[in-house]
Design a protein around this motif. Structure first.
Motif, PDB file in Angstrom:
ATOM      1  N   THR A   7      27.728  36.425  25.668  1.00  0.00           N
ATOM      2  CA  THR A   7      28.695  37.405  25.179  1.00  0.00           C
ATOM      3  C   THR A   7      28.454  38.733  25.894  1.00  0.00           C
ATOM      4  N   GLU A   8      29.527  39.364  26.326  1.00  0.00           N
ATOM      5  CA  GLU A   8      29.359  40.616  27.054  1.00  0.00           C
ATOM      6  C   GLU A   8      30.039  41.800  26.365  1.00  0.00           C
ATOM      7  N   TYR A   9      29.479  42.971  26.627  1.00  0.00           N
ATOM      8  CA  TYR A   9      30.067  44.226  26.170  1.00  0.00           C
ATOM      9  C   TYR A   9      31.528  44.279  26.600  1.00  0.00           C
ATOM     10  N   PRO A  10      32.492  44.687  25.797  1.00  0.00           N
ATOM     11  CA  PRO A  10      32.372  45.236  24.440  1.00  0.00           C
ATOM     12  C   PRO A  10      32.754  44.236  23.340  1.00  0.00           C
ATOM     13  N   GLU A  11      32.366  42.970  23.477  1.00  0.00           N
ATOM     14  CA  GLU A  11      32.742  42.007  22.430  1.00  0.00           C
ATOM     15  C   GLU A  11      32.183  42.466  21.079  1.00  0.00           C
ATOM     16  N   GLU A  12      33.000  42.254  20.065  1.00  0.00           N
ATOM     17  CA  GLU A  12      32.746  42.820  18.739  1.00  0.00           C
ATOM     18  C   GLU A  12      31.406  42.406  18.126  1.00  0.00           C
ATOM     19  N   VAL A  13      31.055  41.143  18.327  1.00  0.00           N
ATOM     20  CA  VAL A  13      29.843  40.607  17.690  1.00  0.00           C
ATOM     21  C   VAL A  13      28.589  41.393  18.105  1.00  0.00           C
ATOM     22  N   LEU A  14      28.633  41.972  19.296  1.00  0.00           N
ATOM     23  CA  LEU A  14      27.464  42.729  19.784  1.00  0.00           C
ATOM     24  C   LEU A  14      27.245  44.024  19.000  1.00  0.00           C
ATOM     25  N   GLY A  15      28.283  44.448  18.304  1.00  0.00           N
ATOM     26  CA  GLY A  15      28.172  45.687  17.535  1.00  0.00           C
ATOM     27  C   GLY A  15      28.059  45.467  16.037  1.00  0.00           C
ATOM     28  N   GLN A  16      27.918  44.217  15.645  1.00  0.00           N
ATOM     29  CA  GLN A  16      27.851  43.921  14.206  1.00  0.00           C
ATOM     30  C   GLN A  16      26.420  43.718  13.734  1.00  0.00           C
ATOM     31  N   MET A  17      26.139  44.178  12.518  1.00  0.00           N
ATOM     32  CA  MET A  17      24.845  43.919  11.894  1.00  0.00           C
ATOM     33  C   MET A  17      24.731  42.413  11.679  1.00  0.00           C
ATOM     34  N   GLY A  18      23.660  41.810  12.157  1.00  0.00           N
ATOM     35  CA  GLY A  18      23.503  40.361  12.034  1.00  0.00           C
ATOM     36  C   GLY A  18      23.267  39.910  10.600  1.00  0.00           C
ATOM     37  N   LEU A  47      16.637  37.119  24.506  1.00  0.00           N
ATOM     38  CA  LEU A  47      18.046  36.837  24.198  1.00  0.00           C
ATOM     39  C   LEU A  47      18.213  36.783  22.680  1.00  0.00           C
ATOM     40  N   ALA A  48      19.194  37.522  22.188  1.00  0.00           N
ATOM     41  CA  ALA A  48      19.453  37.551  20.749  1.00  0.00           C
ATOM     42  C   ALA A  48      20.733  36.772  20.438  1.00  0.00           C
ATOM     43  N   ALA A  49      20.811  36.246  19.207  1.00  0.00           N
ATOM     44  CA  ALA A  49      21.938  35.395  18.819  1.00  0.00           C
ATOM     45  C   ALA A  49      23.318  36.036  19.056  1.00  0.00           C
ATOM     46  N   PRO A  50      23.484  37.349  18.779  1.00  0.00           N
ATOM     47  CA  PRO A  50      24.808  37.932  19.045  1.00  0.00           C
ATOM     48  C   PRO A  50      25.222  37.798  20.512  1.00  0.00           C
ATOM     49  N   LEU A  56      23.935  36.713  13.847  1.00  0.00           N
ATOM     50  CA  LEU A  56      22.731  36.220  13.179  1.00  0.00           C
ATOM     51  C   LEU A  56      21.528  37.042  13.630  1.00  0.00           C
ATOM     52  N   ARG A  57      20.613  37.300  12.670  1.00  0.00           N
ATOM     53  CA  ARG A  57      19.405  38.069  13.013  1.00  0.00           C
ATOM     54  C   ARG A  57      18.340  37.129  13.580  1.00  0.00           C
ATOM     55  N   ASN A 136      20.559  44.143  14.989  1.00  0.00           N
ATOM     56  CA  ASN A 136      21.147  45.187  14.148  1.00  0.00           C
ATOM     57  C   ASN A 136      22.464  45.709  14.724  1.00  0.00           C
ATOM     58  N   GLY A 137      23.008  44.997  15.703  1.00  0.00           N
ATOM     59  CA  GLY A 137      24.303  45.379  16.272  1.00  0.00           C
ATOM     60  C   GLY A 137      24.237  46.574  17.210  1.00  0.00           C
ATOM     61  N   LYS A 138      23.066  46.781  17.812  1.00  0.00           N
ATOM     62  CA  LYS A 138      22.916  47.950  18.669  1.00  0.00           C
ATOM     63  C   LYS A 138      22.542  47.548  20.098  1.00  0.00           C
ATOM     64  N   LEU A 139      23.248  48.099  21.069  1.00  0.00           N
ATOM     65  CA  LEU A 139      22.959  47.828  22.477  1.00  0.00           C
ATOM     66  C   LEU A 139      22.087  48.937  23.071  1.00  0.00           C
ATOM     67  N   PHE A 140      21.338  48.603  24.121  1.00  0.00           N
ATOM     68  CA  PHE A 140      20.415  49.593  24.708  1.00  0.00           C
ATOM     69  C   PHE A 140      21.138  50.828  25.223  1.00  0.00           C
ATOM     70  N   ILE A 141      22.409  50.656  25.614  1.00  0.00           N
ATOM     71  CA  ILE A 141      23.144  51.809  26.154  1.00  0.00           C
ATOM     72  C   ILE A 141      23.391  52.878  25.076  1.00  0.00           C
ATOM     73  N   GLU A 142      23.266  52.488  23.816  1.00  0.00           N
ATOM     74  CA  GLU A 142      23.432  53.473  22.738  1.00  0.00           C
ATOM     75  C   GLU A 142      22.254  54.440  22.670  1.00  0.00           C
ATOM     76  N   HIS A 143      21.165  54.110  23.376  1.00  0.00           N
ATOM     77  CA  HIS A 143      20.033  55.034  23.447  1.00  0.00           C
ATOM     78  C   HIS A 143      20.221  56.069  24.547  1.00  0.00           C
ATOM     79  N   LEU A 144      21.284  55.909  25.334  1.00  0.00           N
ATOM     80  CA  LEU A 144      21.497  56.808  26.473  1.00  0.00           C
ATOM     81  C   LEU A 144      22.424  57.953  26.090  1.00  0.00           C
ATOM     82  N   PRO A 145      22.231  59.105  26.756  1.00  0.00           N
ATOM     83  CA  PRO A 145      23.219  60.175  26.573  1.00  0.00           C
ATOM     84  C   PRO A 145      24.579  59.698  27.073  1.00  0.00           C
TER      85      PRO A 145
END
Ligand code: NI
Length: 163
Positions: A7-18, A47-50, A56-57, A136-145
């Protein structure tokens, strides 16, 4: 065993709490095998389930000598700081520099449902944090400015259009 589609950005599942993993059965073990196979095929270290479209967590990793399955992962302790390159299979492995804790302690359940704690440092700690974020539905790019995040997304889109 099968290689799953990533699954690739910006698919919804990547932003959902598992959702929590509740059943520790043969089906879960087979899923983890698929996840390892998919991760190795993509030459990733985690690799995470989302990332295979499942809300899934759960994650698998094999990084710096630490190979494990983590269901319902939590980071229970962190220490220090490290700044280094990071990438994600869901964002085309476009690298970006991310600051994270140097050490991290992970608490999770294995494929049998047994709770364990594991401590890591450096690159493996980074993997614990990165993969737990996915759950937790968070991608590494969210840590970037924002500007650097936009640059990563732009490069990812460009490279994707060449595939
Ligand atoms: Ni990732």
């Amino acid at each position: 065993m099968a290689i799953r589609k990533i699954t690739e950005y910006p698919e919804e599942v990547l932003g959902q709490m598992g959702k929590p993993v509740e059943k520790f059965d043969a089906e879960l073990e087979a899923l983890c095998e698929d996840m390892f196979e998919t991760m190795y095929d993509a030459e990733g270290v985690g690799l995470a389930a989302p990332q295979i479209g499942l809300n899934l967590r759960l994650f698998v990793m094999d990084c710096d000598g630490i190979k494990l399955i983590a269901a319902n992962p939590e980071i229970v302790h962190t220490e220090g700081e490290q700044t280094g390159q990071e990438g994600c299979l869901s964002v085309g492995k476009v690298p970006a520099v991310v600051t994270r804790p140097m050490k991290a302690r992970l608490r999770a359940q294995d494929a049998k449902g047994e709770w364990f704690e594991k401590e890591a440092e450096g690159y493996a700690a980074r993997a614990f944090l990165h993969e737990t974020d996915h759950c937790n539905g968070k991608l590494f790019i969210e840590h970037l400015p924002k500007m650097r995040r936009d640059m990563v997304v732009k490069r990812f889109r460009k490279e994707k259009s060449w595939r």
